[in-house]
Scaffold this active site. Structure first.
Site, PDB file in Angstrom:
ATOM      1  N   GLY A 156     -12.958  23.054  26.602  1.00 47.39           N
ATOM      2  CA  GLY A 156     -13.691  23.662  25.368  1.00 47.39           C
ATOM      3  C   GLY A 156     -12.822  24.972  25.256  1.00 47.39           C
ATOM      4  N   ARG A 157     -13.857  25.831  24.423  1.00 49.34           N
ATOM      5  CA  ARG A 157     -14.126  27.538  24.429  1.00 49.34           C
ATOM      6  C   ARG A 157     -13.160  27.979  25.786  1.00 49.34           C
ATOM      7  NH1 ARG A 157     -17.957  28.996  19.555  1.00 49.34           N
ATOM      8  NH2 ARG A 157     -18.615  27.577  21.364  1.00 49.34           N
ATOM      9  N   ILE A 158     -14.387  27.585  26.764  1.00 52.55           N
ATOM     10  CA  ILE A 158     -13.903  28.968  28.136  1.00 52.55           C
ATOM     11  C   ILE A 158     -12.945  27.691  28.478  1.00 52.55           C
ATOM     12  CG2 ILE A 158     -15.422  29.263  30.322  1.00 52.55           C
ATOM     13  CD1 ILE A 158     -17.958  28.933  28.785  1.00 52.55           C
ATOM     14  N   ARG A 178     -12.354  15.285  26.266  1.00 50.14           N
ATOM     15  CA  ARG A 178     -13.227  14.033  24.822  1.00 50.14           C
ATOM     16  C   ARG A 178     -11.946  13.713  24.848  1.00 50.14           C
ATOM     17  NH1 ARG A 178     -18.928  14.591  24.357  1.00 50.14           N
ATOM     18  NH2 ARG A 178     -18.159  16.652  24.201  1.00 50.14           N
ATOM     19  N   ARG A 238     -21.518  23.346  35.708  1.00 49.88           N
ATOM     20  CA  ARG A 238     -22.451  22.673  36.476  1.00 49.88           C
ATOM     21  C   ARG A 238     -22.421  22.198  37.965  1.00 49.88           C
ATOM     22  NH1 ARG A 238     -24.364  25.919  33.333  1.00 49.88           N
ATOM     23  NH2 ARG A 238     -25.487  25.829  31.795  1.00 49.88           N
ATOM     24  N   GLU A 267     -30.405  25.853  41.888  1.00 51.12           N
ATOM     25  CA  GLU A 267     -30.730  27.061  41.979  1.00 51.12           C
ATOM     26  C   GLU A 267     -31.594  27.636  41.820  1.00 51.12           C
ATOM     27  OE1 GLU A 267     -27.819  27.812  38.320  1.00 51.12           O
ATOM     28  OE2 GLU A 267     -26.072  26.726  39.316  1.00 51.12           O
ATOM     29  N   HIS A 286     -24.618  32.141  40.542  1.00 52.80           N
ATOM     30  CA  HIS A 286     -24.283  31.608  38.723  1.00 52.80           C
ATOM     31  C   HIS A 286     -23.717  32.545  37.848  1.00 52.80           C
ATOM     32  CE1 HIS A 286     -25.869  27.768  35.614  1.00 52.80           C
ATOM     33  NE2 HIS A 286     -25.184  29.302  35.215  1.00 52.80           N
ATOM     34  N   ILE A 287     -23.079  33.493  38.102  1.00 56.17           N
ATOM     35  CA  ILE A 287     -22.619  34.559  37.630  1.00 56.17           C
ATOM     36  C   ILE A 287     -21.431  34.350  36.336  1.00 56.17           C
ATOM     37  CG2 ILE A 287     -23.640  36.343  39.662  1.00 56.17           C
ATOM     38  CD1 ILE A 287     -20.653  37.009  40.026  1.00 56.17           C
ATOM     39  N   GLY A 288     -21.497  33.078  36.226  1.00 54.66           N
ATOM     40  CA  GLY A 288     -19.932  33.067  34.870  1.00 54.66           C
ATOM     41  C   GLY A 288     -20.506  34.118  34.413  1.00 54.66           C
TER      42      GLY A 288
HETATM   43  C1  DGY Z   1     -24.487  29.683  31.012  1.00 50.36           C
HETATM   44  O1  DGY Z   1     -24.151  29.661  29.748  1.00 50.36           O
HETATM   45  O2  DGY Z   1     -24.330  28.197  30.515  1.00 50.36           O
HETATM   46  C2  DGY Z   1     -24.196  29.331  31.774  1.00 50.36           C
HETATM   47  O3  DGY Z   1     -23.912  28.895  33.115  1.00 50.36           O
HETATM   48  C3  DGY Z   1     -25.172  30.560  32.092  1.00 50.36           C
HETATM   49  O4  DGY Z   1     -24.631  32.193  32.007  1.00 50.36           O
END
Ligand code: DGY
Length: 320
Positions: A156-158, A178, A238, A267, A286-288
């Protein structure tokens, strides 16, 4: 009577103050502790809008309790913590915060990849502990990133933003998704690949797929077994997509070399999670999306969505 909003985490006043001008804003004031379920249930029974974060479970019980509830604004791009069917049945809007966190999350994914490959966290702790007593050729050695092959699961975008960074490191970029991304393939030379082959060929496997019933356990013992014994797995999407029990075994017995995890099945991660006992795992809380600018942008999107619905307009970034 002003409409009531309940916010499940302490927020920056720059975001709260404008909301307070129009609405009755209630907020859970702690940054370090999640709102207790009983408090959440009590609040949701009285409010028009609910502002949630990834670790709040917005389940059927909660949505049924929210008799006046019009919107759940989830401050995240992912929304696996929200029961979308129940929201639909109760006529509650659900929104998320896409777009604004793409580059920040890709930065973190790459930072975690580099840190895990080059054992940065371990090496840093050795310096602080006074264990760095000599310079020795094979001490603290890791895996090369430049010129290696990265396999991205979930383009996806990320995913695309991580792939662009990988190109800057002269990496070969494989991806599984996909849908084919033919434009990105033509422009950047990214290679689409079936999952099993990608796992076998990649030196770094990065999971960025959304959490859905289909992706739970996507990387389990069989898939880990297909990977190289020198491979590094990075999960920034996730927990649950990677089976933690199988990952523990694979890291312990050398099926793969290391893992970098920003997300976990539970978490905050409990201290008795066996993964925390392994030296070849880098763990983050979880600091993305955790840059100041990005978190403010996410908050602004959430505030806009709530304002729209409480003023009778359709919100942007609507999931339901
Ligand atoms: C998201 O945006 O889904 C991240 O996991 C939370 O920052």
């Amino acid at each position: 009577m002003k409409p009531i909003i309940f916010i499940t985490r302490k927020l920056d006043n720059r975001v709260v103050a404008p909301l307070q001008e129009k609405f009755n804003v209630r907020m859970w004031e702690s940054e370090s502790e999640s709102v207790p379920r009983a408090v959440l249930l009590k609040e949701v029974a009285e409010v028009d809008a609910l502002w949630t974060v990834v670790s709040d479970s917005v389940d059927r019980e909660l949505l049924e309790t929210g008799k006046k509830l019009k919107i759940v604004a989830n401050m995240a791009v992912g929304y696996n913590n929200v029961d979308l069917d129940a929201a639909r049945e109760h006529g509650v809007f659900v929104t998320n915060t896409p777009g604004v966190l793409t580059e920040t999350t890709a930065d973190l994914a790459f930072a975690l990849l580099l840190a895990t490959a080059r054992k940065l966290i371990f090496a840093e702790s050795e310096v602080r502990k006074g264990n760095w007593n000599s310079w020795s050729p094979m001490q603290y050695t890791g895996m090369d990133v430049s010129g290696a092959t990265i396999g991205i699961i979930g383009m996806g975008r990320i995913g695309e933003a991580v792939a662009r960074r990988a190109k800057g490191f002269d990496m070969r970029v494989l991806y599984n998704n996909r849908n084919r991304k033919r434009e990105a393939e033509a422009e950047h030379g990214f290679e689409f690949m079936e999952l099993d082959r990608l796992l076998a060929e990649a030196d770094f496997v990065v999971t960025l797929a959304p959490h859905t019933p289909e992706t739970v356990g996507l990387i389990s013992a069989r898939e880990l077994g297909l990977m190289k014994s020198t491979a590094v797995l990075i999960n920034v999407s996730r927990g649950g997509i990677v089976d933690e029990t199988d990952l523990y075994e694979a890291l312990k017995d050398g099926t793969i070399w290391a893992a970098g995890l920003d997300v976990f099945e539970t978490e905050p991660v409990p201290l008795d999670n066996p993964l925390l006992t392994l030296p070849n795992v880098t763990v983050l809380p979880h600091i993305g999306s955790a840059s100041i600018k990005t978190r403010l942008a996410m908050m602004n999107l959430n505030a806009q969505a709530i304002t729209a619905v409480l003023e009778g307009r359709e919100p942007e970034n609507r999931i339901v």
